[in-house]
Structure formats: structure tokens, C-alpha cells
Design an enzyme around this catalytic site. Structure first.
Site, PDB file in Angstrom:
ATOM      1  N   GLY A 119      -8.581   0.825  -7.433  1.00 50.76           N
ATOM      2  CA  GLY A 119      -8.412  -0.525  -6.946  1.00 50.76           C
ATOM      3  C   GLY A 119      -7.000  -1.035  -6.852  1.00 50.76           C
ATOM      4  N   SER A 121      -4.377   0.865  -5.575  1.00 51.79           N
ATOM      5  CA  SER A 121      -3.685   1.757  -4.646  1.00 51.79           C
ATOM      6  C   SER A 121      -2.924   2.843  -5.375  1.00 51.79           C
ATOM      7  CB  SER A 121      -2.744   0.992  -3.703  1.00 51.79           C
ATOM      8  OG  SER A 121      -1.586   0.534  -4.368  1.00 51.79           O
ATOM      9  N   SER A 123      -3.516   5.950  -5.236  1.00 51.35           N
ATOM     10  CA  SER A 123      -3.302   7.087  -4.336  1.00 51.35           C
ATOM     11  C   SER A 123      -2.033   6.900  -3.519  1.00 51.35           C
ATOM     12  CB  SER A 123      -4.508   7.273  -3.404  1.00 51.35           C
ATOM     13  OG  SER A 123      -4.731   6.100  -2.640  1.00 51.35           O
ATOM     14  N   ALA A 124      -1.801   5.683  -3.016  1.00 50.94           N
ATOM     15  CA  ALA A 124      -0.569   5.417  -2.272  1.00 50.94           C
ATOM     16  C   ALA A 124       0.636   5.492  -3.195  1.00 50.94           C
ATOM     17  CB  ALA A 124      -0.650   4.044  -1.606  1.00 50.94           C
ATOM     18  N   ASP A 167      -1.358  -0.884   1.464  1.00 46.57           N
ATOM     19  CA  ASP A 167      -0.943  -0.386   0.155  1.00 46.57           C
ATOM     20  C   ASP A 167       0.517   0.053   0.153  1.00 46.57           C
ATOM     21  OD1 ASP A 167      -3.569  -0.790  -0.488  1.00 46.57           O
ATOM     22  OD2 ASP A 167      -4.113   1.325  -0.491  1.00 46.57           O
TER      23      ASP A 167
END
Length: 390
Positions: A119, A121, A123-124, A167
Site C-alpha cells: 500500500g 508503493s 515496489s516503486a 508512485d
């Protein structure tokens, strides 16, 4: 930092440097960027740290404190297809960077996240921290928009998530004590300073205790439903339309939607309804922040959360419970699901004077509904932060 200690344990030497990328929140503007909408966001003072050292043989060796499995690949022979593990984001980032610049040096590194996954971000953030390190060891200097585009392309093209640039933009453009107001259509943005007259606030992150991944969720389906609505509205109104994958709701005026929305399938109409109303909430929210009206900005954030539940039709039972508790807790200006809304966490803008009572009430009422998540649920207080230094 634990990633430095782990690096020294694995490699018997100190890392060359530590790259850092903050997480982000988006109080208003959710589920909008992939349709070229507007967003407001803040980077926070928690994020991803990446302790690393260059490897002249071109090999990339990665370990994470959040995952047991390590990853290894060569910068010039990255697998063409995703390997279905946490390092796919970084394989994709290496491939995308190599299409624009010549890579000769690899690296070894250890990744550490300061908050649970889901939630914010992450991954970014891990992609940008890794790209920052890979660029440094190869003598590459990316401009902000280059970094945003390459990081987003890694998710779109390699991992298979149809995300927009919200993001990455928040994590790069943001500045402490400013609200990022971004138009994802043309990448124009404004950093709105927090006025002196604004009431004090902190950022609370309520982690549900249930993690999630976008690639396996209904995220991509929601994006396709928006495109379907836009495509149908263009056809119904006689507008020109081209390829489905290049169609966005931003190209369809609100007046066209209002005239033809009742002819859309209910699911498509709801997705479009969220997008158009969220676009308007962002514009109102930016003006509220500009004049220091945190109460109104928070109200709009709560309204965004309601639209995500009823129009975007997202939110696990856990996240809906957290959202409803937040709505009825004194001292919370506003908040919503953070991220796609498939498990993960909620964020809230809170009055620091109510911090203790907010944390106690939310935890007590949430765990009363989900006692099995005791020990997994967590709450964290954060503050606005600068974006990543490139």
C-alpha cells in the site's frame, strides 16, 4: 541500518554506499494516474534502503531482509520473462535501463524496507533505489522524468502491472512540508507549501496485517474497465477512437460521460464515476491545501475512500474495517486505503494532540473484529519527506 549489517555479514566488507527511496501516500487521487488523471501526494520519512557495492563482472546479486530467496542475474543476460519472485521488478528495471544506456558494471546489495509491504508503493521504491545504485556504479545520471519512466516501464512491461506514474512521481518530486499536485497527462506539477496557518498534522499508517501483490490482484482488471468505459463513451458520442490500449478517460469530457453514463454497463459506469469525481476531488483538495484548510482536505480524502469502496469496488474486509474505524475516530482529519486497496494498509492525516488515543482506539476496535491478526497488525507515525536524491 540492518541492510548494512547484513551486507557486511554476507560479503565480509562494507558497502560502497546506501541508496534510499521513500515510500509515498496519496490522500486524494487514487486509481486515476493510469487514465491520465491528477493526483496529490506526499513522500514519507520511511522507505527502502539498499546497501550495495559494484561488481565489475556485470553480475547483479541481490538479497532482501523481507524475503528469504536471493536473486542473481547478469546485466547483459536478464531473463526475458519474469521469474515470479520479488526481484522481477529489478530485473525489469535493468532491462529498461539497458535499452537507453550501456551497462558494464553490476552490483551486489541488500535491500531493507522500514515498513511492512503493501500500500505504500514499496515496489516503486525498491525499483528506484536499485536504479539509483545501478546508475551510480555505471556513471549514469538520469533526469527525474527519465527515472520515473524507466521505473514505471519495469512494472508495466516486465512485471505486468498496468500502473501509472503516481508512485514514482511522488517518490521523486516530493519535498518535505509540501504537497505534490501532479497532472499525469503532461507531467506538469506544483509543490504546494504547507501554509503557516494550517493545523499541525502527522501521517498515520495502519497496516492491516495482510500483505498483497498487485500483479496477482484485480488491479489490471480495473484499468481495463476504465478503458472500456472510455472506449464506449467515445463510440456512443461519436468521438473518434483508436486502439483500445491507447484509450483513456481523460480524453472524454465530463459532459459526455454525464450524457451517456446510463448506457454503460454498471461496472464500467462505477469505474468512470470514481475517476471523474476523483479528478474533481484532487482539484478541490489542492486548493484546500493551498489555503491551509486541512479539515476540508481530510474530508475529501475520506470521500475518496468511500468512492474506492462503492465505485471502484476495492478493499478487503480488513481495509474496509480500518477505514470505517478511522471515519469515527476523533483527531483524524481524513484518510483512505493506501495503494490499490487490495489488502495492505490505510493512511490517515491526524492531529498530533490525539495521537495516543487514535492509536489505542484503532488497534482495539480493529483487533476486536480480527483477533487472528494480533501480532501482524501494526500502526506507524510518519512525516512528510523529500523525494529520492538522484
Amino acid at each position: 541500518m540492518n541492510c548494512v549489517e547484513k551486507f557486511e555479514e554476507i560479503y565480509r566488507k562494507s558497502p560502497d554506499a546506501v541508496a534510499f527511496c521513500p515510500y509515498r501516500i496519496c490522500p486524494i487521487g487514487a486509481h486515476s494516474d493510469h487514465q491520465h488523471g491528477k493526483i496529490t501526494g506526499l513522500a514519507i520519512d520511511k522507505g527502502i534502503s539498499f546497501a550495495y557495492h559494484p561488481k565489475q563482472n556485470g553480475v547483479v546479486e541481490l538479497a532482501s531482509l523481507q524475503f528469504d530467496k536471493r536473486a542473481q542475474f547478469h546485466i547483459r543476460s536478464v531473463p526475458e520473462k519474469r521469474q515470479m519472485d520479488w526481484a522481477d521488478y529489478l530485473r525489469g528495471a535493468t532491462l529498461e535501463l539497458s535499452q537507453h544506456y550501456t551497462l558494464s558494471t553490476g552490483l551486489c546489495g541488500v535491500i531493507e524496507g522500514s515498513l511492512p509491504i503493501g500500500g505504500l508503493s514499496s515496489s516503486a521504491a525498491v525499483t528506484i533505489a536499485f536504479l539509483s545504485a545501478l546508475c551510480k556504479v555505471n556513471g549514469i545520471k538520469l533526469k527525474p522524468l527519465e527515472m520515473i519512466s524507466i521505473a514505471m516501464a519495469a512494472e508495466n512491461n516486465y512485471v505486468g502491472v498496468s500502473c501509472g506514474k503516481l508512485d514514482q512521481s511522488c517518490e521523486i518530486y516530493s519535498r518535505k512540508d509540501h504537497l505534490l499536485y501532479l497532472d499525469t497527462l503532461d507531467d506538469s506539477y506544483e509543490l504546494i507549501p504547507t501554509p503557516d496557518c494550517m493545523a499541525p498534522y502527522e501521517i498515520a499508517i495502519f497496516f492491516s496485517g495482510v500483505e498483497r501483490t498487485l500483479a496477482g490482484s484485480k488491479f489490471n482488471m480495473r484499468v481495463d474497465e476504465c478503458r472500456s468505459a472510455a472506449y464506449a463513451l467515445k463510440a456512443l458520442s461519436g468521438m473518434e477512437y483508436g486502439k483500445f490500449g491507447e484509450t483513456h478517460l481523460r480524453e472524454v469530457p465530463r459532459s459526455v460521460y454525464d450524457e451517456y453514463k446510463d448506457r454503460l454497463p454498471e461496472t464500467w459506469r462505477r469505474r468512470a464515476e470514481h475517476w471523474y469525481t476523483e479528478y474533481e476531488r484532487v482539484e478541490k483538495g489542492a486548493e484546500a491545501w493551498r489555503r491551509g484548510d486541512l479539515k476540508e482536505y481530510g474530508r475529501l480524502s475520506f470521500e475518496s475512500g468511500r468512492s474506492s469502496i462503492y465505485n471502484w469496488e476495492t478493499g478487503s474486509p480488513e481495509l474496509k474495517a480500518l477505514y470505517e474505524i478511522m471515519e469515527h475516530t476523533d483527531g483524524i482529519y481524513g484518510g483512505r486505503f493506501s495503494g490499490a486497496g487490495f489488502k495492505g494498509c490505510c493512511m490517515a492525516l491526524i492531529d498530533p494532540a490525539f495521537r495516543a488515543s487514535i492509536l489505542e482506539k484503532v488497534e482495539r476496535e480493529y483487533l476486536a473484529q480480527f483477533p487472528g491478526l494480533k501480532g501482524h497488525y501494526g500502526a506507524y507515525i510518519c512525516h512528510s519527506s523529500d523525494g529520492v536524491e538522484l
